[in-house]
Write a protein that holds these residues in place. Structure first.
Motif, PDB file in Angstrom:
ATOM      1  N   ILE A   1      48.526 -15.301  -6.222  1.00 13.83           N
ATOM      2  CA  ILE A   1      47.506 -15.850  -7.115  1.00 13.83           C
ATOM      3  C   ILE A   1      46.148 -15.720  -6.439  1.00 13.83           C
ATOM      4  N   THR A   2      45.216 -15.104  -7.142  1.00 15.09           N
ATOM      5  CA  THR A   2      43.855 -14.959  -6.638  1.00 15.09           C
ATOM      6  C   THR A   2      43.002 -16.080  -7.199  1.00 15.09           C
ATOM      7  N   LEU A   3      42.233 -16.702  -6.326  1.00 14.81           N
ATOM      8  CA  LEU A   3      41.321 -17.784  -6.710  1.00 14.81           C
ATOM      9  C   LEU A   3      39.927 -17.421  -6.245  1.00 14.81           C
ATOM     10  N   VAL A   4      38.960 -17.480  -7.145  1.00 15.48           N
ATOM     11  CA  VAL A   4      37.553 -17.240  -6.826  1.00 15.48           C
ATOM     12  C   VAL A   4      36.744 -18.359  -7.452  1.00 15.48           C
ATOM     13  N   ALA A   5      35.911 -19.011  -6.636  1.00 12.44           N
ATOM     14  CA  ALA A   5      35.096 -20.119  -7.148  1.00 12.44           C
ATOM     15  C   ALA A   5      33.706 -20.077  -6.521  1.00 12.44           C
ATOM     16  N   ASP A   6      32.725 -20.508  -7.296  1.00 14.77           N
ATOM     17  CA  ASP A   6      31.342 -20.637  -6.833  1.00 14.77           C
ATOM     18  C   ASP A   6      30.864 -22.032  -7.191  1.00 14.77           C
ATOM     19  N   PHE A   7      30.210 -22.693  -6.241  1.00 13.87           N
ATOM     20  CA  PHE A   7      29.622 -23.992  -6.525  1.00 13.87           C
ATOM     21  C   PHE A   7      28.493 -24.246  -5.543  1.00 13.87           C
ATOM     22  N   SER A   8      27.729 -25.297  -5.777  1.00 16.25           N
ATOM     23  CA  SER A   8      26.602 -25.650  -4.919  1.00 16.25           C
ATOM     24  C   SER A   8      26.701 -27.099  -4.489  1.00 16.25           C
ATOM     25  N   VAL A   9      26.221 -27.364  -3.291  1.00 21.45           N
ATOM     26  CA  VAL A   9      26.093 -28.725  -2.777  1.00 21.45           C
ATOM     27  C   VAL A   9      24.723 -28.838  -2.124  1.00 21.45           C
ATOM     28  N   ASN A  10      24.286 -30.051  -1.909  1.00 16.26           N
ATOM     29  CA  ASN A  10      23.015 -30.283  -1.212  1.00 16.26           C
ATOM     30  C   ASN A  10      23.288 -30.715   0.213  1.00 16.26           C
ATOM     31  N   ALA A  11      22.593 -30.112   1.164  1.00 13.28           N
ATOM     32  CA  ALA A  11      22.742 -30.481   2.572  1.00 13.28           C
ATOM     33  C   ALA A  11      22.456 -31.964   2.764  1.00 13.28           C
ATOM     34  N   SER A  12      21.475 -32.492   2.050  1.00 12.77           N
ATOM     35  CA  SER A  12      21.092 -33.898   2.185  1.00 12.77           C
ATOM     36  C   SER A  12      22.218 -34.851   1.770  1.00 12.77           C
ATOM     37  N   ASP A  13      23.106 -34.428   0.853  1.00 10.97           N
ATOM     38  CA  ASP A  13      24.236 -35.264   0.448  1.00 10.97           C
ATOM     39  C   ASP A  13      25.212 -35.503   1.598  1.00 10.97           C
ATOM     40  N   PHE A  14      25.183 -34.633   2.591  1.00  8.61           N
ATOM     41  CA  PHE A  14      26.064 -34.743   3.752  1.00  8.61           C
ATOM     42  C   PHE A  14      25.296 -35.200   4.997  1.00  8.61           C
ATOM     43  N   ASP A  15      24.109 -35.724   4.781  1.00 11.00           N
ATOM     44  CA  ASP A  15      23.237 -36.165   5.878  1.00 11.00           C
ATOM     45  C   ASP A  15      22.953 -35.048   6.880  1.00 11.00           C
ATOM     46  N   ILE A  16      22.820 -33.839   6.361  1.00  9.33           N
ATOM     47  CA  ILE A  16      22.424 -32.703   7.196  1.00  9.33           C
ATOM     48  C   ILE A  16      20.922 -32.542   6.988  1.00  9.33           C
ATOM     49  N   SER A  17      20.178 -32.832   8.033  1.00  6.26           N
ATOM     50  CA  SER A  17      18.719 -32.772   7.894  1.00  6.26           C
ATOM     51  C   SER A  17      18.208 -31.403   8.330  1.00  6.26           C
ATOM     52  N   ILE A  18      17.234 -30.941   7.586  1.00  4.95           N
ATOM     53  CA  ILE A  18      16.588 -29.666   7.894  1.00  4.95           C
ATOM     54  C   ILE A  18      15.248 -30.002   8.538  1.00  4.95           C
ATOM     55  N   PRO A  19      15.045 -29.600   9.795  1.00  2.00           N
ATOM     56  CA  PRO A  19      13.802 -29.934  10.496  1.00  2.00           C
ATOM     57  C   PRO A  19      12.565 -29.433   9.749  1.00  2.00           C
ATOM     58  N   ALA A  20      11.485 -30.183   9.864  1.00  2.00           N
ATOM     59  CA  ALA A  20      10.223 -29.857   9.183  1.00  2.00           C
ATOM     60  C   ALA A  20       9.740 -28.450   9.535  1.00  2.00           C
ATOM     61  N   VAL A  21      10.008 -27.995  10.745  1.00  4.70           N
ATOM     62  CA  VAL A  21       9.558 -26.677  11.204  1.00  4.70           C
ATOM     63  C   VAL A  21      10.132 -25.550  10.342  1.00  4.70           C
ATOM     64  N   VAL A  22      11.360 -25.722   9.851  1.00  5.87           N
ATOM     65  CA  VAL A  22      12.006 -24.669   9.063  1.00  5.87           C
ATOM     66  C   VAL A  22      12.289 -25.094   7.622  1.00  5.87           C
ATOM     67  N   LYS A  23      11.755 -26.230   7.194  1.00  7.37           N
ATOM     68  CA  LYS A  23      12.028 -26.766   5.857  1.00  7.37           C
ATOM     69  C   LYS A  23      11.701 -25.760   4.746  1.00  7.37           C
ATOM     70  N   ASN A  24      10.683 -24.929   4.942  1.00  4.39           N
ATOM     71  CA  ASN A  24      10.301 -23.932   3.933  1.00  4.39           C
ATOM     72  C   ASN A  24      11.163 -22.675   3.996  1.00  4.39           C
ATOM     73  N   LYS A  25      11.970 -22.540   5.061  1.00  2.00           N
ATOM     74  CA  LYS A  25      12.764 -21.327   5.269  1.00  2.00           C
ATOM     75  C   LYS A  25      14.257 -21.509   4.979  1.00  2.00           C
ATOM     76  N   VAL A  26      14.699 -22.767   4.858  1.00  2.00           N
ATOM     77  CA  VAL A  26      16.107 -23.067   4.616  1.00  2.00           C
ATOM     78  C   VAL A  26      16.205 -23.983   3.404  1.00  2.00           C
ATOM     79  N   SER A  27      17.006 -23.596   2.445  1.00  2.00           N
ATOM     80  CA  SER A  27      17.160 -24.374   1.220  1.00  2.00           C
ATOM     81  C   SER A  27      18.076 -25.577   1.430  1.00  2.00           C
ATOM     82  N   ASN A  28      17.737 -26.687   0.793  1.00  2.00           N
ATOM     83  CA  ASN A  28      18.621 -27.855   0.790  1.00  2.00           C
ATOM     84  C   ASN A  28      19.851 -27.569  -0.074  1.00  2.00           C
TER      85      ASN A  28
END
Length: 179
Positions: free
Chosen positions: A141-168
């Motif tokens: 059985i082949t399974l293919v799925a696509d979904f999105s999550v937010n880094a902030s929902d997992f308390d993963i903080s993106i430093p201000a220095v790269v905030k414009n270069k990495v999507s939440n």
């Protein structure tokens, strides 16, 4: 003789229980948190375990965080040390259920199924709902799925220095062949 019979029965019953579940140990998860006009933030893990109980539609997945590979080694280092903290949170676990799943209804043409579950990552658990395309072939059985999550929902903080270069918003693709 009686002992051999009991041992044989236990082995046969263990084998039949094991056959109830389908497994993939070489599933792929790719995630992308890229921002247009900046360097691609994308990684793939090709050693993801996915387990499906075809009778109940229950599904689970395990990905070791240090298994994600980036094009740029420094990104991989930052991902493991600064964002995911892989030594503290070494794995991502998904547990869920495929709604109205019927393995007998699968054909070579992909069919859409809704999967509801919980993703545990970075010490947090978040509900996830997605559509998976599933099909049956001679090899499983082949399974293919696509979904999105937010880094902030997992308390993963993106430093201000790269905030414009990495999507939440992190786009995730899963691909597995269950046998």
């Amino acid at each position: 003789m009686k002992n051999y019979f009991i041992i044989a029965m236990l082995l046969v019953s263990g084998w039949s229980i094991a056959q109830e579940k389908m497994i993939c140990k070489t599933g792929n998860i790719t995630f992308e948190a890229s921002v247009p006009a900046f360097e691609e933030v994308k990684a793939t893990n090709t050693n993801v375990t996915v387990v499906l109980n075809p009778k109940t539609g229950e599904i689970a997945s395990l990905a070791l965080m240090k298994g994600f590979r980036f094009k740029v080694a420094l990104m991989e280092e930052h991902f493991n040390e600064n964002y995911i903290e892989s030594d503290k949170y070494p794995k991502a676990i998904f547990k869920g259920k495929i709604e109205n799943f019927n393995a007998g209804s699968l054909t070579a043409s992909p069919k859409n199924f809704t999967i509801n579950g919980k993703l545990e990552l970075h010490g947090k658990t978040v509900a996830v709902k997605t559509i998976a395309k599933m099909s049956q072939s001679g090899s499983g059985i082949t399974l293919v799925a696509d979904f999105s999550v937010n880094a902030s929902d997992f308390d993963i903080s993106i430093p201000a220095v790269v905030k414009n270069k990495v999507s939440n918003k992190i786009n995730i693709q899963v691909d597995a062949l269950l046998k």
